[in-house]
Design a protein around this motif. Structure first.
Motif, PDB file in Angstrom:
ATOM      1  N   ALA A  40      -3.100   4.158  -1.884  1.00  9.85           N
ATOM      2  CA  ALA A  40      -1.389   4.057  -2.383  1.00  9.85           C
ATOM      3  C   ALA A  40      -1.108   4.970  -3.195  1.00  9.85           C
ATOM      4  O   ALA A  40      -0.032   5.665  -3.057  1.00  9.85           O
ATOM      5  N   SER A  41      -2.096   5.443  -3.950  1.00 13.38           N
ATOM      6  CA  SER A  41      -1.737   6.662  -4.880  1.00 13.38           C
ATOM      7  C   SER A  41      -1.797   8.092  -4.047  1.00 13.38           C
ATOM      8  O   SER A  41      -0.640   8.849  -4.482  1.00 13.38           O
ATOM      9  N   ARG A  78       5.818   4.063  12.577  1.00 11.74           N
ATOM     10  CA  ARG A  78       6.159   2.677  12.162  1.00 11.74           C
ATOM     11  C   ARG A  78       5.202   2.367  10.971  1.00 11.74           C
ATOM     12  O   ARG A  78       5.583   1.236  10.023  1.00 11.74           O
ATOM     13  N   LEU A  79       4.000   2.714  11.252  1.00 10.78           N
ATOM     14  CA  LEU A  79       2.687   2.101  10.086  1.00 10.78           C
ATOM     15  C   LEU A  79       3.073   2.675   8.803  1.00 10.78           C
ATOM     16  O   LEU A  79       2.877   1.787   7.744  1.00 10.78           O
ATOM     17  N   PRO A  84       2.440   2.928   2.508  1.00 10.22           N
ATOM     18  CA  PRO A  84       0.956   2.710   2.721  1.00 10.22           C
ATOM     19  C   PRO A  84       0.180   1.399   2.659  1.00 10.22           C
ATOM     20  O   PRO A  84      -1.195   1.576   2.989  1.00 10.22           O
ATOM     21  N   PHE A  85       0.958   0.492   2.478  1.00  9.83           N
ATOM     22  CA  PHE A  85      -0.016  -0.749   2.159  1.00  9.83           C
ATOM     23  C   PHE A  85      -0.569  -1.366   3.514  1.00  9.83           C
ATOM     24  O   PHE A  85      -1.411  -1.950   3.430  1.00  9.83           O
ATOM     25  N   THR A  86       0.206  -1.187   4.589  1.00 10.02           N
ATOM     26  CA  THR A  86      -0.585  -1.615   5.815  1.00 10.02           C
ATOM     27  C   THR A  86      -1.804  -1.240   6.238  1.00 10.02           C
ATOM     28  O   THR A  86      -2.800  -1.428   6.475  1.00 10.02           O
ATOM     29  N   LEU A  87      -1.811   0.265   6.017  1.00  9.40           N
ATOM     30  CA  LEU A  87      -2.979   0.955   6.190  1.00  9.40           C
ATOM     31  C   LEU A  87      -4.051   0.509   5.121  1.00  9.40           C
ATOM     32  O   LEU A  87      -5.496   0.442   5.510  1.00  9.40           O
ATOM     33  N   ALA A  88      -3.517   0.431   3.910  1.00 11.24           N
ATOM     34  CA  ALA A  88      -4.747   0.130   2.861  1.00 11.24           C
ATOM     35  C   ALA A  88      -5.207  -1.182   3.044  1.00 11.24           C
ATOM     36  O   ALA A  88      -6.288  -1.353   2.749  1.00 11.24           O
ATOM     37  N   ALA A 157       4.007  -2.124  -4.446  1.00 12.48           N
ATOM     38  CA  ALA A 157       5.484  -1.994  -3.885  1.00 12.48           C
ATOM     39  C   ALA A 157       6.395  -1.556  -5.031  1.00 12.48           C
ATOM     40  O   ALA A 157       7.232  -0.909  -4.949  1.00 12.48           O
ATOM     41  N   ILE A 158       6.313  -2.471  -5.915  1.00 13.53           N
ATOM     42  CA  ILE A 158       6.973  -2.580  -7.296  1.00 13.53           C
ATOM     43  C   ILE A 158       7.085  -1.229  -8.087  1.00 13.53           C
ATOM     44  O   ILE A 158       8.087  -0.488  -8.011  1.00 13.53           O
ATOM     45  N   ILE A 159       5.971  -0.907  -8.082  1.00 11.86           N
ATOM     46  CA  ILE A 159       5.562   0.329  -9.050  1.00 11.86           C
ATOM     47  C   ILE A 159       5.939   1.717  -8.241  1.00 11.86           C
ATOM     48  O   ILE A 159       6.787   2.689  -8.657  1.00 11.86           O
TER      49      ILE A 159
END
Length: 289
Positions: A40-41, A78-79, A84-88, A157-159
């Motif tokens: 995410a970062s 699409r990913l 990045p959260f789907t990959l994470a 996602a909010i951040i």
């Protein structure tokens, strides 16, 4: 508590408690959360005004190169369309999944070879109940972990001012169903051999072969060997959980709802067949398992 559900529930609670008392479990969970944080970062480093530039982060450069070669550029776009959260989610689940699978195989094998299983499976308790308890223990921790990752991803996602969209949740469902199939394969491998090492070897060989079949690692062979290999892989892929998992992800990519549902149902069927087979074998073999 002599009813079948009651017996299985007691065994499941015992196994959940054993897992919660194991410090390795918390190390695995922490490692998974660290993966989510890194992905995410790191994603913020590769976002530029002209789009996504994975060259800005060595980790993402490797991931983009691998995913492009195995799944195609369209799937990659699409990913990351929703962040990045789907990959994470996918990467962070791997450590826990391996821990649950391998610990289940080793635990049952150890209890069989030391005779501890004979002390447990007495009275109303059968080996088949004991194995189902292991399955439910894995299912409990899988659901709890996926929920925790969803909450963390929602916070992230909010951040980062992104959203958790349909790709994230549909991918999570596919991961959940694939995990069920792997848990079922774990059950099957644990009952076809008395020793934990042999059960683990069976599981690694079978799952490894399915992985090789999908990614075509041996596609470089030439001549008659190549023809034979392609014929084998063409047959084996239809019984491989990974094949239907990847097809499900492809269906997400193309917006094919019917294809997505069909692949989920096939994975559920594979899981049911493996679990049922393991249940029947363990019930017939008893403590001679």
């Amino acid at each position: 508590m002599n009813s079948i559900p009651g017996v299985i529930l007691v065994i499941t609670r015992k196994k959940i408690k054993e897992t919660l008392l194991n410090p390795i479990f918390y190390i695995i969970i922490t490692f998974g959360y660290v993966i989510v944080y890194i992905i995410a970062s790191g994603f913020t480093d590769i976002i530029r005004s002209d789009g996504i530039n994975p060259e800005q982060n060595p980790l993402f450069e490797i991931l983009f190169s691998f995913l492009t070669g195995t799944s195609g550029a369209s799937f990659l776009e699409r990913l990351f369309a929703e962040g990045p959260f789907t990959l994470a989610l996918s990467l962070s689940l791997i450590p826990l999944l391996l821990y649950l699978l391998f610990s289940s195989l080793f635990k049952l094998g150890y209890e069989k070879t030391t005779g501890a299983l004979e002390l447990v499976v007495c009275g109303p308790v059968g080996v088949h109940f004991y194995i189902l308890g292991s399955f439910l223990r894995n299912l409990f921790f899988l659901i709890a972990y996926l929920l925790s990752i969803t909450l963390l991803s929602a916070l992230g996602a909010i951040i980062t001012n992104t959203v958790l969209g349909t790709v994230f949740f549909t991918s999570m469902i596919m991961l959940f169903i694939l995990s069920l199939a792997l848990f079922s394969l774990c059950i099957f491998c644990s009952v076809i051999s008395r020793y934990s090492f042999a059960s683990l070897a069976f599981f690694v060989v079978i799952s490894g072969f399915f992985t090789v079949v999908h990614f075509g690692t041996l596609a470089s062979v030439q001549g008659n060997v190549q023809d034979i290999w392609q014929a084998i892989t063409g047959i084996v892929q239809f019984v491989s959980p990974l094949y239907y998992y990847m097809n499900g992800l492809a269906a997400i990519d193309y917006g094919d709802i019917a294809g997505y549902v069909i692949n989920i149902l096939i994975l559920v069927l594979i899981s049911a067949i493996l679990t049922g087979s393991g249940y029947i074998i363990s019930r017939k073999k008893g403590i001679a398992l």
